[in-house]
Design an enzyme around this catalytic site. Structure first.
Site, PDB file in Angstrom:
ATOM      1  N   ARG A   1      37.584  52.921  53.195  1.00  0.00           N
ATOM      2  CA  ARG A   1      37.543  51.357  53.541  1.00  0.00           C
ATOM      3  C   ARG A   1      38.066  51.138  54.987  1.00  0.00           C
ATOM      4  O   ARG A   1      37.746  50.397  55.731  1.00  0.00           O
ATOM      5  CB  ARG A   1      38.011  50.872  52.416  1.00  0.00           C
TER       6      ARG A   1
ATOM      7  N   GLN B   1      39.199  36.937  44.407  1.00  0.00           N
ATOM      8  CA  GLN B   1      39.868  36.505  45.428  1.00  0.00           C
ATOM      9  C   GLN B   1      41.042  37.704  45.900  1.00  0.00           C
ATOM     10  O   GLN B   1      41.538  37.925  46.895  1.00  0.00           O
ATOM     11  CB  GLN B   1      40.823  35.337  44.740  1.00  0.00           C
TER      12      GLN B   1
ATOM     13  N   ASP C   1      30.156  47.962  50.227  1.00  0.00           N
ATOM     14  CA  ASP C   1      29.830  48.827  49.150  1.00  0.00           C
ATOM     15  C   ASP C   1      30.408  50.187  49.163  1.00  0.00           C
ATOM     16  O   ASP C   1      30.543  50.652  50.347  1.00  0.00           O
ATOM     17  CB  ASP C   1      28.437  48.653  48.711  1.00  0.00           C
ATOM     18  N   SER C   2      31.084  50.583  48.012  1.00  0.00           N
ATOM     19  CA  SER C   2      31.760  51.873  48.110  1.00  0.00           C
ATOM     20  C   SER C   2      31.638  52.864  46.844  1.00  0.00           C
ATOM     21  O   SER C   2      31.220  52.080  45.973  1.00  0.00           O
ATOM     22  CB  SER C   2      33.222  51.732  48.609  1.00  0.00           C
TER      23      SER C   2
ATOM     24  N   GLY D   1      40.373  52.983  40.087  1.00  0.00           N
ATOM     25  CA  GLY D   1      39.288  53.778  40.196  1.00  0.00           C
ATOM     26  C   GLY D   1      39.335  55.367  39.869  1.00  0.00           C
ATOM     27  O   GLY D   1      40.157  55.745  39.046  1.00  0.00           O
TER      28      GLY D   1
END
Length: 197
Positions: free
Chosen positions: A179, A13, A70-71, A152
């Site tokens: 992104r 979420q 996807d990254s 990250g």
């Protein structure tokens, strides 16, 4: 004009809220997957393959146009690792993965510490039509973590101005991120794609 409904191929979420925020005012209603939806295995060798796997599954499950992302981080001195495995390259936390990456890079000189963040967004329509949008952010790896923002690999990813992504305000990061670049490309085409079906 009514909003076009899109399913974001995630049960997270937080990610749904992030995409709703990024797409605010664009005329789309973003919904996530039901928490009970089946898990999808990311078995692709590229960001493109994994984004398509997730978007295809979400569109098939819901009958809606689907968006999936996807990254990861691609490190040149490591032959592109961790790449598509960035989030699960090393078991444990983000900090564990940062430590492991720094350990692998310990003997690599500054001029060879180049890296890039990559984001690929896949759009899959119920008709079977598919499109991909890629965004990248070039940088290099710091020798030690700096900053408290982001997540990250952000504490060791250094951008052109010498700061790590973790040292940037969220709005600043969102303005230059891989992104946001992929999403901007997606938004240029999305209205026409949805009209074409």
């Amino acid at each position: 004009m009514s909003q076009k409904r899109l399913v974001l191929a995630t049960k997270n979420q937080g990610k749904v809220r992030e995409f709703r925020s990024l797409l605010a005012g664009a005329g789309f209603e973003i919904v996530g997957l039901d928490p009970d939806a089946p898990e999808v295995s990311e078995t692709g060798d590229t960001f493109e393959e994994n984004a398509l796997i997730k978007a295809r599954a979400a569109s098939a499950l819901t009958g809606l146009p689907a968006l999936a992302e996807d990254s990861g981080i691609v490190v040149d001195a490591l032959g592109g690792e961790p790449g598509v495995h960035s989030a699960r390259w090393v078991p444990g936390s983000d900090e564990d993965r940062v430590r492991a990456l720094l350990a692998r890079m310990a003997e690599v000189p500054a001029e060879r510490r180049t890296a890039r963040y990559v984001s690929v967004i896949a759009v899959v329509l119920p008709s079977g039509r598919e499109e991909l949008f890629r965004g990248e952010l070039e940088g290099r790896l710091a020798e030690a973590p700096r900053g408290t923002g982001g997540f990250g690999y952000d504490p060791i990813f250094v951008v052109a101005d010498g700061r790590t992504v973790a040292e940037m305000a969220l709005e600043e990061k969102n303005g230059i991120s891989h992104r946001s670049r992929a999403l901007a490309r997606c938004l240029e085409r999305l209205p026409a794609l949805l009209e074409e079906g």
